[in-house]
Design a protein around this motif. Structure first.
Motif, mmCIF file in Angstrom:
data_model
loop_
_atom_site.group_PDB
_atom_site.id
_atom_site.type_symbol
_atom_site.label_atom_id
_atom_site.label_comp_id
_atom_site.label_asym_id
_atom_site.label_seq_id
_atom_site.Cartn_x
_atom_site.Cartn_y
_atom_site.Cartn_z
ATOM 1 N N THR A 149 10.214 -9.675 -12.288
ATOM 2 C CA THR A 149 9.887 -10.575 -11.096
ATOM 3 C C THR A 149 11.108 -11.649 -11.088
ATOM 4 O OG1 THR A 149 9.318 -12.298 -13.003
ATOM 5 C CG2 THR A 149 7.614 -10.817 -12.010
ATOM 6 N N HIS A 150 11.900 -11.383 -10.073
ATOM 7 C CA HIS A 150 13.547 -11.584 -10.016
ATOM 8 C C HIS A 150 13.672 -12.096 -8.395
ATOM 9 C CE1 HIS A 150 17.856 -12.018 -10.089
ATOM 10 N NE2 HIS A 150 17.554 -11.825 -11.391
ATOM 11 N N ARG A 151 14.143 -13.219 -8.316
ATOM 12 C CA ARG A 151 14.709 -13.704 -7.161
ATOM 13 C C ARG A 151 15.299 -12.603 -6.181
ATOM 14 N NH1 ARG A 151 19.040 -17.734 -7.192
ATOM 15 N NH2 ARG A 151 19.137 -16.715 -9.374
ATOM 16 N N GLY A 152 15.164 -12.418 -4.965
ATOM 17 C CA GLY A 152 15.750 -11.387 -4.175
ATOM 18 C C GLY A 152 15.126 -9.969 -4.244
ATOM 19 N N ARG A 153 14.323 -9.953 -5.005
ATOM 20 C CA ARG A 153 13.629 -8.503 -5.253
ATOM 21 C C ARG A 153 12.175 -8.773 -4.810
ATOM 22 N NH1 ARG A 153 16.986 -4.677 -5.684
ATOM 23 N NH2 ARG A 153 18.782 -5.499 -6.796
ATOM 24 N N PHE A 154 11.400 -7.560 -4.682
ATOM 25 C CA PHE A 154 10.004 -7.533 -3.934
ATOM 26 C C PHE A 154 9.095 -8.578 -4.676
ATOM 27 C CE2 PHE A 154 6.031 -6.079 -2.811
ATOM 28 C CZ PHE A 154 6.115 -6.104 -1.353
ATOM 29 N N LEU A 155 9.055 -8.521 -5.850
ATOM 30 C CA LEU A 155 8.311 -9.270 -6.788
ATOM 31 C C LEU A 155 8.747 -10.928 -6.843
ATOM 32 C CD1 LEU A 155 7.239 -6.627 -9.033
ATOM 33 C CD2 LEU A 155 5.963 -7.419 -7.128
ATOM 34 N N TYR A 156 9.587 -11.341 -5.960
ATOM 35 C CA TYR A 156 10.348 -12.604 -6.209
ATOM 36 C C TYR A 156 9.370 -14.040 -6.185
ATOM 37 C CZ TYR A 156 9.406 -13.881 -1.383
ATOM 38 O OH TYR A 156 8.723 -13.981 0.042
ATOM 39 N N SER A 157 8.202 -13.637 -5.773
ATOM 40 C CA SER A 157 7.115 -14.907 -5.190
ATOM 41 C C SER A 157 6.090 -14.730 -6.281
ATOM 42 C CB SER A 157 6.848 -15.121 -4.025
ATOM 43 O OG SER A 157 5.856 -15.780 -3.712
ATOM 44 N N PRO A 158 5.708 -15.799 -6.772
ATOM 45 C CA PRO A 158 4.408 -15.799 -7.572
ATOM 46 C C PRO A 158 3.259 -15.332 -6.742
ATOM 47 C CG PRO A 158 5.086 -17.932 -7.457
ATOM 48 C CD PRO A 158 5.980 -17.092 -7.037
ATOM 49 N N TYR A 159 3.125 -16.005 -5.471
ATOM 50 C CA TYR A 159 2.195 -15.808 -4.495
ATOM 51 C C TYR A 159 2.078 -14.446 -3.664
ATOM 52 C CZ TYR A 159 2.429 -20.605 -5.872
ATOM 53 O OH TYR A 159 2.563 -21.833 -6.719
ATOM 54 N N LEU A 160 3.070 -14.199 -3.268
ATOM 55 C CA LEU A 160 3.264 -12.682 -2.756
ATOM 56 C C LEU A 160 2.889 -11.847 -3.825
ATOM 57 C CD1 LEU A 160 5.877 -11.101 -0.497
ATOM 58 C CD2 LEU A 160 5.571 -10.114 -2.686
ATOM 59 N N THR A 161 3.581 -11.830 -5.010
ATOM 60 C CA THR A 161 2.992 -10.874 -6.088
ATOM 61 C C THR A 161 1.486 -10.826 -6.321
ATOM 62 O OG1 THR A 161 5.256 -11.088 -7.174
ATOM 63 C CG2 THR A 161 3.556 -10.032 -8.446
ATOM 64 N N ARG A 162 1.040 -12.298 -6.426
ATOM 65 C CA ARG A 162 -0.477 -12.113 -6.537
ATOM 66 C C ARG A 162 -1.215 -11.500 -5.749
ATOM 67 N NH1 ARG A 162 -2.231 -17.861 -5.285
ATOM 68 N NH2 ARG A 162 -1.706 -16.912 -3.343
ATOM 69 N N ASP A 163 -0.922 -11.872 -4.188
ATOM 70 C CA ASP A 163 -1.614 -11.105 -3.286
ATOM 71 C C ASP A 163 -1.450 -9.641 -2.994
ATOM 72 O OD1 ASP A 163 -2.673 -13.857 -2.996
ATOM 73 O OD2 ASP A 163 -1.190 -14.246 -1.115
ATOM 74 N N PHE A 164 -0.345 -9.201 -3.405
ATOM 75 C CA PHE A 164 0.123 -7.801 -3.303
ATOM 76 C C PHE A 164 -0.738 -7.138 -4.414
ATOM 77 C CE2 PHE A 164 2.812 -4.170 -4.647
ATOM 78 C CZ PHE A 164 3.144 -3.519 -3.398
ATOM 79 N N PHE A 165 -0.849 -7.717 -5.611
ATOM 80 C CA PHE A 165 -1.768 -6.993 -6.659
ATOM 81 C C PHE A 165 -3.324 -7.081 -6.148
ATOM 82 C CE2 PHE A 165 1.442 -7.540 -9.985
ATOM 83 C CZ PHE A 165 2.303 -6.475 -9.714
ATOM 84 N N PHE A 166 -3.622 -8.107 -5.652
ATOM 85 C CA PHE A 166 -5.186 -8.181 -5.120
ATOM 86 C C PHE A 166 -5.179 -7.068 -3.868
ATOM 87 C CE2 PHE A 166 -5.912 -12.810 -6.049
ATOM 88 C CZ PHE A 166 -6.795 -12.583 -7.237
ATOM 89 N N LYS A 167 -4.338 -6.706 -3.077
ATOM 90 C CA LYS A 167 -4.460 -6.118 -2.101
ATOM 91 C C LYS A 167 -4.470 -4.439 -2.398
ATOM 92 C CE LYS A 167 -2.976 -5.258 2.866
ATOM 93 N NZ LYS A 167 -2.010 -5.928 3.860
ATOM 94 N N TYR A 168 -3.661 -4.220 -3.435
ATOM 95 C CA TYR A 168 -3.560 -2.869 -3.804
ATOM 96 C C TYR A 168 -3.771 -3.102 -5.762
ATOM 97 C CZ TYR A 168 -0.973 -2.834 0.389
ATOM 98 O OH TYR A 168 -0.830 -2.797 1.519
ATOM 99 N N PRO A 169 -5.047 -2.877 -5.856
ATOM 100 C CA PRO A 169 -5.505 -2.919 -7.189
ATOM 101 C C PRO A 169 -4.893 -1.824 -8.185
ATOM 102 C CG PRO A 169 -7.483 -2.518 -5.969
ATOM 103 C CD PRO A 169 -6.184 -3.056 -5.013
ATOM 104 N N ASP A 170 -4.598 -0.509 -7.388
ATOM 105 C CA ASP A 170 -4.319 0.580 -8.148
ATOM 106 C C ASP A 170 -2.874 0.336 -8.684
ATOM 107 O OD1 ASP A 170 -3.557 0.549 -5.275
ATOM 108 O OD2 ASP A 170 -2.658 2.715 -5.767
ATOM 109 N N ILE A 171 -2.256 -0.279 -8.043
ATOM 110 C CA ILE A 171 -0.886 -0.769 -8.545
ATOM 111 C C ILE A 171 -0.862 -1.756 -9.399
ATOM 112 C CG2 ILE A 171 1.409 -1.787 -7.696
ATOM 113 C CD1 ILE A 171 1.113 -0.419 -4.798
#
Length: 344
Positions: A149-171
């Motif tokens: 979870t690093h700045r400049g990376r896809f998982l850079y944001s707590p809220y984007l990461t949270r919503d991404f995982f909600f949307k794709y529970p298999d990941i």
């Protein structure tokens, strides 16, 4: 690599290795540390990713349905994802080949690989394809890879990461993470007690395999000195999150845990104007973080669970002490240590 491996075995030490899916540090790039090296693919350029974004904008401007566009990858997008996946696989495989898996090889010293996966500019649908492909590959190879979870990376944001995982529970179910909350605090530009932020941290804790223990704040990824009175409160709040990770790992049946104090030199470290002198001695700062975590590990799990054996130095001991904070009322997870103590 053989010399390093022999040295680590001599002193019964293990290691993690970091890889990147793009940019100048990739061995196929040939910009930093020599190269390009034979057998390594050149990473995607920023121009290739920008071309994907333009192509997507053109398709939407031409009237293509947004939902349909999200479900399909163009040939260019397929190429960009495939190159990221290939660059990733080459480095991870080489790391395990050079250093050996500590769990399956007699002289193996590699605990896991930590990956800087995808830039933050990569579209969501490309990220879905990337993570599904590499997670399945990691499992097939028996490799442990923690995506940071690093700045400049896809998982850079707590809220984007949270919503991404909600949307794709298999990941979310299968991905392993390296947590560096100093970046998230900075990206969210938030108070460490923010309820929504803490809920986002809580949400990913069950996926964390490795922790980068750096103290960040709302205006930057690294405080000047986490030992200083003005920053000790931030340190204590990061320690609370780090405790959550350990408790969760215990619940998941982990036999060991890994972390590293990651306060960096100037660039990361604040410096005095003109002289460029560091605001604090980074060696002592990181030594202090490690000593604090070593002591906290013993407090949480008892002397029967072996911790590291770091000693005080002539310039840094266990002081200043930090306080164990009460859990926030919004925290619901059973792994929260103080919640356990209150409900035991």
């Amino acid at each position: 690599a053989e010399k390093l491996k022999a040295l680590l075995n001599k002193y019964n030490m293990k290691m993690n290795c970091m890889v990147f899916t793009d940019r100048v540090i990739v061995p196929g790039a040939g910009i930093i540390w020599g190269g390009p090296y034979p057998g390594f693919t050149a990473p995607c350029s920023d121009e290739e990713v920008a071309a994907c974004l333009k192509e997507r904008s053109d398709r939407l401007a031409a009237g293509e349905n947004c939902e349909t566009e999200m479900k399909t990858l163009s040939p260019l997008e397929e190429k960009v994802v495939e190159k990221h996946v290939q660059v990733f696989k080459e480095q991870v495989e080489q790391a395990y080949k050079l250093f050996g898996n500590r769990d399956t090889e007699k002289d193996g010293v590699l605990t896991m690989v930590v990956s800087h996966s995808l830039k933050d500019s990569v579209p969501e649908k490309l990220a879905v394809k990337f993570f599904r492909d590499v997670i399945a590959w990691e499992a097939s190879k028996g490799f442990t890879v923690a995506h940071e979870t690093h700045r400049g990376r896809f998982l850079y944001s707590p809220y984007l990461t949270r919503d991404f995982f909600f949307k794709y529970p298999d990941i979310r179910k299968s991905i392993k993470l390296c947590a560096d909350f100093s970046h998230w605090v900075n990206v969210a530009e938030t108070d460490c007690d923010n309820p929504a932020f803490n809920q986002a941290v809580e949400f990913i804790v069950p996926n964390i395999y490795h922790t980068h223990c750096r103290v960040g704040y709302d205006q930057g990824p690294q405080v000047s000195d986490p030992r200083a009175p003005e920053w000790i409160g931030h340190t204590e709040r990061h320690e609370r999150w780090w405790d959550w990770i350990w408790q969760s790992q215990l619940d998941r049946g982990f036999k060991r845990t890994t972390m590293i104090a990651e306060h960096g030199p100037p660039g990361y470290q604040q410096t005095l104007p003109h002289s460029k002198m560091p605001a604090a001695p980074i060696w002592d700062v990181n030594h202090w973080i490690h000593l604090r975590r070593q002591k906290r590990f013993s407090e949480l799990f008892g002397p029967e669970h072996e911790a590291s054996q770091l000693k005080e130095s002539s310039t840094q001991g266990f002081e200043p002490e930090t306080n164990i904070l009460e859990e926030l009322p919004t925290v619901t997870a059973g792994f929260a240590s103080n919640k356990r103590q209150r409900t035991a």
